[in-house]
Write an enzyme that holds these catalytic residues in place. Structure first.
Site, PDB file in Angstrom:
ATOM      1  NE  ARG A   1      31.010   4.377  66.292  1.00  0.00           N
ATOM      2  CZ  ARG A   1      29.537   4.605  65.510  1.00  0.00           C
ATOM      3  NH1 ARG A   1      30.025   5.008  64.414  1.00  0.00           N
ATOM      4  NH2 ARG A   1      28.135   4.855  66.377  1.00  0.00           N
TER       5      ARG A   1
ATOM      6  NE  ARG B   1      27.089   6.060  58.669  1.00  0.00           N
ATOM      7  CZ  ARG B   1      26.621   5.274  57.588  1.00  0.00           C
ATOM      8  NH1 ARG B   1      27.478   5.440  56.202  1.00  0.00           N
ATOM      9  NH2 ARG B   1      25.966   4.332  58.285  1.00  0.00           N
TER      10      ARG B   1
ATOM     11  CB  ALA C   1      28.845  -2.402  60.696  1.00  0.00           C
TER      12      ALA C   1
ATOM     13  CG  ASP D   1      26.171  -1.424  63.312  1.00  0.00           C
ATOM     14  OD1 ASP D   1      24.714  -0.877  63.245  1.00  0.00           O
ATOM     15  OD2 ASP D   1      27.391  -0.377  62.815  1.00  0.00           O
TER      16      ASP D   1
HETATM   17  O1  MRU Z   1      26.150   4.819  63.415  1.00  0.00           O
HETATM   18  P1  MRU Z   1      26.325   4.286  62.612  1.00  0.00           P
HETATM   19  O2  MRU Z   1      25.894   6.184  61.380  1.00  0.00           O
HETATM   20  O3  MRU Z   1      27.771   3.750  62.198  1.00  0.00           O
HETATM   21  O4  MRU Z   1      25.494   2.712  62.141  1.00  0.00           O
HETATM   22  C1  MRU Z   1      25.588   2.548  61.432  1.00  0.00           C
HETATM   23  C2  MRU Z   1      24.567   1.285  60.911  1.00  0.00           C
HETATM   24  O5  MRU Z   1      23.894   1.374  61.995  1.00  0.00           O
HETATM   25  C3  MRU Z   1      24.040   0.344  59.858  1.00  0.00           C
HETATM   26  O6  MRU Z   1      23.175   0.186  59.588  1.00  0.00           O
HETATM   27  C4  MRU Z   1      25.179  -0.693  59.716  1.00  0.00           C
HETATM   28  O7  MRU Z   1      26.432  -0.405  60.132  1.00  0.00           O
HETATM   29  C5  MRU Z   1      25.572  -1.159  58.417  1.00  0.00           C
HETATM   30  S1  MRU Z   1      26.221  -0.775  57.585  1.00  0.00           S
HETATM   31  C6  MRU Z   1      26.534  -1.837  56.247  1.00  0.00           C
END
Ligand code: MRU
Length: 366
Positions: free
Chosen positions: A94, A53, A55, A248
């Site tokens: 996603r 997970r 981004a 994201d």
């Molecule tokens: O649902 P997730 O864990 O994939 O969400 C991740 C986030 O919200 C992070 O803050 C975002 O992807 C930035 S990662 C460098």
């Protein structure tokens, strides 16, 4: 990053060039387990179930996903309709992190232009490796630019500890190396600047408490896990010098989608005159959207992620039901912080304000 004396990334390709290896982030911090992904379905499962997970890591995983589409194609010439259908299926895994579509859209033309089956495989592999290295390099640069902000705060405090607050996990686990929000923290640590990080636990899946705290602990960075609602109180009492989060998807007009709860941190920071920075590689900008609140798709996940809390008492991971068993729950995974609440962006090209003009000045080719 060093994990128990071993240099690790959250994703890599095995020596057989047929198996994508990932750290199963659902089991951290209690167990470090590696999962093997050999098919597109397994890649999609890993993204949807949040084995991987964050981004940039979702983008990196998708890049290897396209490589696996090519490698496993029933017709090794990888017919156009097959490539399109499979890559669209991957893109839909996603909805919020734009890095997913960005990576697939960069991979597909590389496959398309290669001629023979062998060339298609090598082109896909080279393009995926390039994306992964690009994300690692971007994050390092974000750290080098972002540390200037921390140094400035340290100097203003005459050398005292700089207190940062972060939400979710925008660390190396969410990227490839360094992370985005954590990169300036890691570089500050390298440069001997004293920092302390308030880590929002980040309900419902606790990426802060489980992942960010684990990462910072491994790196020897002083940190404290707090409830998601504690930030405002800490800010009112002068205990936060700067908020840094990841994102994201960020519109080129500066609206920031990030883990649910980020918006409330930005509001509290504004009310208390505390800088609120978002660290991101250019791969997380969406150059097509202008209005983040209306246009960025916000993922809604299984309400059971809210109803149950997962943890370990030293043995197996356990799920514990919190609300009455028939109370419904809602699980919005992200929110959008409008540009006006963002002090600035820390990117691989430098720091800019959250306006279309400033963002475009850093990335004129867009
Ligand atoms: O649902 P997730 O864990 O994939 O969400 C991740 C986030 O919200 C992070 O803050 C975002 O992807 C930035 S990662 C460098």
């Amino acid at each position: 990053m060093l994990v128990d004396g071993k240099e690790m990334r959250p994703i890599w390709l095995d020596g057989d060039h047929r198996t994508v290896k990932v750290i199963d982030q659902r089991l951290l911090p209690h167990d470090v387990v590696i999962m093997d992904l050999r098919t597109l379905d397994e890649i999609i499962y890993a993204i949807q179930e949040m084995v991987v997970r964050g981004a940039p890591l979702i983008g990196a995983t998708a890049a290897y996903g396209v490589y696996l589409i090519v490698l496993n194609a029933p017709d090794p010439s990888v017919p156009e309709d097959y490539l399109t259908a499979e890559s669209e299926r991957l893109k839909a895994a996603r909805p919020t992190a734009v890095n997913l579509a960005w990576a697939v859209d960069r991979m597909v033309p590389a496959v398309r232009t290669a001629k023979t089956p062998g060339e298609k495989r090598s082109a896909a592999l080279a393009a995926a490796d390039e994306i992964i290295q690009l994300e690692a390099d971007n994050c390092r640069r974000i750290g080098e630019h972002g540390v200037a902000l921390i140094r400035e705060l340290r100097d203003r405090k005459n050398g005292g500890t700089v207190n940062l607050l972060t939400h979710c996990n925008a660390g190396w686990l969410a990227c490839v190396e360094y992370g985005t929000a954590t990169a300036p923290m890691y570089v500050a640590r390298e440069q001997g600047i004293d920092i302390h990080v308030w880590v929002d636990e980040t309900r419902p899946l606790n990426q802060g408490a489980r992942l960010t705290a684990w990462e910072l602990g491994k790196a020897g960075i002083p940190h404290t896990v707090i409830t998601d609602n504690a930030g405002g109180h800490l800010m009112q009492h002068g205990l936060v010098d700067m908020v840094i989060t990841g994102t994201d998807r960020t519109t080129y007009t500066g609206d920031v989608a990030n883990k649910i709860g980020t918006y409330l941190k930005a509001l509290a920071a504004r009310d208390n005159d505390i800088p609120f920075y978002v660290a991101l590689p250019s791969t997380t900008f969406d150059w097509t959207l202008t209005d983040g609140i209306r246009e960025i798709p916000i993922e809604e996940r299984d309400p059971d992620e809210v109803r149950y809390i997962q943890g370990s008492d030293g043995g197996e991971l356990r799920n514990v039901l919190v609300p009455p068993k028939d109370s419904p729950a809602a699980n919005y995974a992200f929110d959008v912080t409008p540009a006006r609440l963002v002090t600035g962006f820390i990117t691989e090209r430098g720091i800019c304000r959250a306006t279309a003009g400033d963002i475009r000045r850093l990335f004129p080719e867009r």
